[in-house]
Design an enzyme around this catalytic site. Structure first.
Site, PDB file in Angstrom:
ATOM      1  N   ARG A  21     -74.912  97.405 -70.325  1.00  0.00           N
ATOM      2  CA  ARG A  21     -73.922  98.454 -70.548  1.00  0.00           C
ATOM      3  C   ARG A  21     -74.577  99.797 -70.884  1.00  0.00           C
ATOM      4  O   ARG A  21     -73.888 100.793 -71.077  1.00  0.00           O
ATOM      5  CB  ARG A  21     -72.960  98.049 -71.661  1.00  0.00           C
ATOM      6  CG  ARG A  21     -71.976  96.976 -71.210  1.00  0.00           C
ATOM      7  CD  ARG A  21     -70.990  96.607 -72.290  1.00  0.00           C
ATOM      8  NE  ARG A  21     -69.992  95.676 -71.755  1.00  0.00           N
ATOM      9  CZ  ARG A  21     -69.108  95.036 -72.498  1.00  0.00           C
ATOM     10  NH1 ARG A  21     -69.084  95.223 -73.809  1.00  0.00           N
ATOM     11  NH2 ARG A  21     -68.226  94.223 -71.939  1.00  0.00           N
ATOM     12  N   GLU A  33     -73.996  90.664 -63.465  1.00  0.00           N
ATOM     13  CA  GLU A  33     -72.782  89.996 -63.017  1.00  0.00           C
ATOM     14  C   GLU A  33     -73.092  88.671 -62.324  1.00  0.00           C
ATOM     15  O   GLU A  33     -72.354  87.697 -62.462  1.00  0.00           O
ATOM     16  CB  GLU A  33     -71.961  90.908 -62.105  1.00  0.00           C
ATOM     17  CG  GLU A  33     -71.345  92.113 -62.809  1.00  0.00           C
ATOM     18  CD  GLU A  33     -70.365  91.726 -63.903  1.00  0.00           C
ATOM     19  OE1 GLU A  33     -69.867  90.578 -63.905  1.00  0.00           O
ATOM     20  OE2 GLU A  33     -70.096  92.567 -64.774  1.00  0.00           O
ATOM     21  N   TYR A 115     -64.304  88.974 -58.111  1.00  0.00           N
ATOM     22  CA  TYR A 115     -64.554  89.486 -59.461  1.00  0.00           C
ATOM     23  C   TYR A 115     -65.832  90.313 -59.531  1.00  0.00           C
ATOM     24  O   TYR A 115     -65.845  91.437 -60.044  1.00  0.00           O
ATOM     25  CB  TYR A 115     -64.630  88.345 -60.488  1.00  0.00           C
ATOM     26  CG  TYR A 115     -65.186  88.848 -61.797  1.00  0.00           C
ATOM     27  CD1 TYR A 115     -64.398  89.640 -62.630  1.00  0.00           C
ATOM     28  CD2 TYR A 115     -66.502  88.599 -62.161  1.00  0.00           C
ATOM     29  CE1 TYR A 115     -64.912  90.161 -63.802  1.00  0.00           C
ATOM     30  CE2 TYR A 115     -67.026  89.119 -63.329  1.00  0.00           C
ATOM     31  CZ  TYR A 115     -66.224  89.899 -64.153  1.00  0.00           C
ATOM     32  OH  TYR A 115     -66.747  90.432 -65.303  1.00  0.00           O
ATOM     33  N   ASP A 133     -61.573  87.979 -64.192  1.00  0.00           N
ATOM     34  CA  ASP A 133     -62.377  86.789 -64.476  1.00  0.00           C
ATOM     35  C   ASP A 133     -61.574  85.856 -65.374  1.00  0.00           C
ATOM     36  O   ASP A 133     -60.374  86.053 -65.600  1.00  0.00           O
ATOM     37  CB  ASP A 133     -63.713  87.176 -65.117  1.00  0.00           C
ATOM     38  CG  ASP A 133     -63.531  87.747 -66.524  1.00  0.00           C
ATOM     39  OD1 ASP A 133     -62.390  88.107 -66.888  1.00  0.00           O
ATOM     40  OD2 ASP A 133     -64.532  87.822 -67.261  1.00  0.00           O
ATOM     41  N   CYS A 194     -54.973  86.916 -82.996  1.00  0.00           N
ATOM     42  CA  CYS A 194     -53.836  87.694 -82.499  1.00  0.00           C
ATOM     43  C   CYS A 194     -53.466  88.865 -83.402  1.00  0.00           C
ATOM     44  O   CYS A 194     -53.001  89.908 -82.920  1.00  0.00           O
ATOM     45  CB  CYS A 194     -52.619  86.786 -82.314  1.00  0.00           C
ATOM     46  SG  CYS A 194     -52.829  85.550 -81.004  1.00  0.00           S
ATOM     47  N   CYS A 197     -55.157  92.042 -82.410  1.00  0.00           N
ATOM     48  CA  CYS A 197     -55.016  92.452 -81.010  1.00  0.00           C
ATOM     49  C   CYS A 197     -54.280  93.792 -80.903  1.00  0.00           C
ATOM     50  O   CYS A 197     -53.219  93.976 -81.525  1.00  0.00           O
ATOM     51  CB  CYS A 197     -54.259  91.385 -80.230  1.00  0.00           C
ATOM     52  SG  CYS A 197     -54.061  91.788 -78.485  1.00  0.00           S
ATOM     53  N   THR A 296     -71.428  70.857 -63.450  1.00  0.00           N
ATOM     54  CA  THR A 296     -69.994  71.132 -63.428  1.00  0.00           C
ATOM     55  C   THR A 296     -69.171  69.910 -63.024  1.00  0.00           C
ATOM     56  O   THR A 296     -68.204  69.554 -63.678  1.00  0.00           O
ATOM     57  CB  THR A 296     -69.684  72.291 -62.469  1.00  0.00           C
ATOM     58  OG1 THR A 296     -70.462  73.429 -62.846  1.00  0.00           O
ATOM     59  CG2 THR A 296     -68.211  72.661 -62.537  1.00  0.00           C
TER      60      THR A 296
END
Length: 349
Positions: A21, A33, A115, A133, A194, A197, A296
């Protein structure tokens, strides 16, 4: 204050400090990514820093050998990501093209899905396109009260249409990153926060107490169980026998030892007979290392055995695709994580 402004204001105060970033270099963003696909942020930071140090530009990556690229990716898993990233760099170099700036151009390359393409296009080139995503699916399904299966193509397209109407048109990259962080920090799968948020007052799931019922995701429960029996073989000069995996299977392009694979767990006598039939060598009955490795949709039960050579392997037609390397070169080759753990157990790396 509208949705996007609340999200971005929260992000500016609470965003995660991540090395990628600190730049708008599209190559660096693309590397991050690719690494973030199916891997947590905490796992990739060290890999990301080492990778861009080793390959500081697309040109350097394009010039590298696949073995060296995979070596830098070693232990991160999902190695097709590294090969796709390498292919992207080589393709641009061979075609003498600049880094694509548009989403529709980016997704033409293997490994760059909707994405990843949207994330790069919005963050680096300010294209107004939502990057959806897992975090974003969770945030928006809860916020809007969407019960559609998020694994379906129709639902994914619906999300893109909805989000494209509420995202910030001036800072699309910041908006997308804000949603990522909101889903990672507050709107988590479990133990949500929450009360902190920024959009709690208008969230469907908070108002209707359905936070943990969303998103809806159809899960494929089929798990394949495989049994790997690796043969650790050294020649008379103590060189180690290895092989480059080339079949369309897990770990393609990485290196491992001679392998016996079975659909069932074999008894030691069955292993001895199978090894003799396939390689004409004798395996010791002593198991030297074992590990359960989960992927996976697969579980690998892996066992390692020492083997005894009865003849010159150069004359053994069963070993034509294998080669021997000195102990001090073992660190040059990229291996799957179970092999790495075995080599560490043997104190060879």
């Amino acid at each position: 204050m509208d949705f996007s402004k609340k999200i971005i204001n929260w992000y500016e105060k609470n965003k995660r400090k991540l090395p990628w970033r600190e730049t708008k270099n599209p190559y660096y963003i693309l590397v991050s990514e690719f690494m973030l696909q199916q891997t947590r942020v905490s796992q990739i930071i060290k890999y990301y820093l080492n990778f861009i140090k080793k390959f500081p530009s697309l040109e350097k990556l394009a010039q590298a050998e696949e073995k060296d690229v995979l070596k830098e990716w070693e232990g991160l898993g999902y190695y097709s990501r590294a090969k796709n990233l390498h292919f992207f760099a080589k393709k641009l170099k061979n075609d003498k093209k600049f880094f694509p700036k548009k989403y529709k151009e980016l997704i033409k390359y293997k490994g760059i899905g909707p994405y990843t393409g949207a994330a790069v296009a919005s963050i680096c080139f300010k294209e107004i396109i939502p990057a959806i995503d897992g975090n974003a699916f969770r945030v928006f399904s809860r916020y809007f009260g969407i019960y559609n299966d998020i694994t379906s193509t129709a639902t994914k397209n619906m999300f893109r249409v909805i989000v494209s109407k509420i995202m910030d048109f001036e800072q699309p990259g910041i908006f997308n990153q804000a949603i990522m962080d909101l889903g990672s920090i507050l709107c988590t799968p479990k133990n949500t926060k929450c009360l902190l948020c920024p959009i709690k007052d208008s969230c469907f799931s908070i108002q209707n107490k359905t936070v943990y019922k969303l998103p809806v995701k159809k899960i494929n429960k089929f798990i394949r169980h495989r049994f790997f029996y690796y043969l650790f073989i050294c020649d008379r000069n103590n060189n180690i026998c290895i092989n480059k995996r080339s079949s369309k299977d897990i770990w393609k392009g990485l290196y491992d030892f001679p392998l016996i694979e079975s659909k069932n767990n074999l008894l030691i006598n069955e292993i001895i007979d199978t090894v003799w039939e396939k390689f004409r060598i004798i395996v010791y009955k002593t198991l030297i290392y074992k590990i359960e490795h989960k992927l996976t949709h697969q579980i690998l039960s892996i066992r390692f055995f020492n083997c005894e050579i009865l003849q010159d392997l150069n004359k053994n037609i069963f070993f034509q695709k294998f080669f021997f390397i000195p102990h001090n070169q073992i660190g040059v080759y990229p291996f799957p994580r179970p092999i790495i753990l075995f080599l560490k157990h043997k104190k060879m790396i």
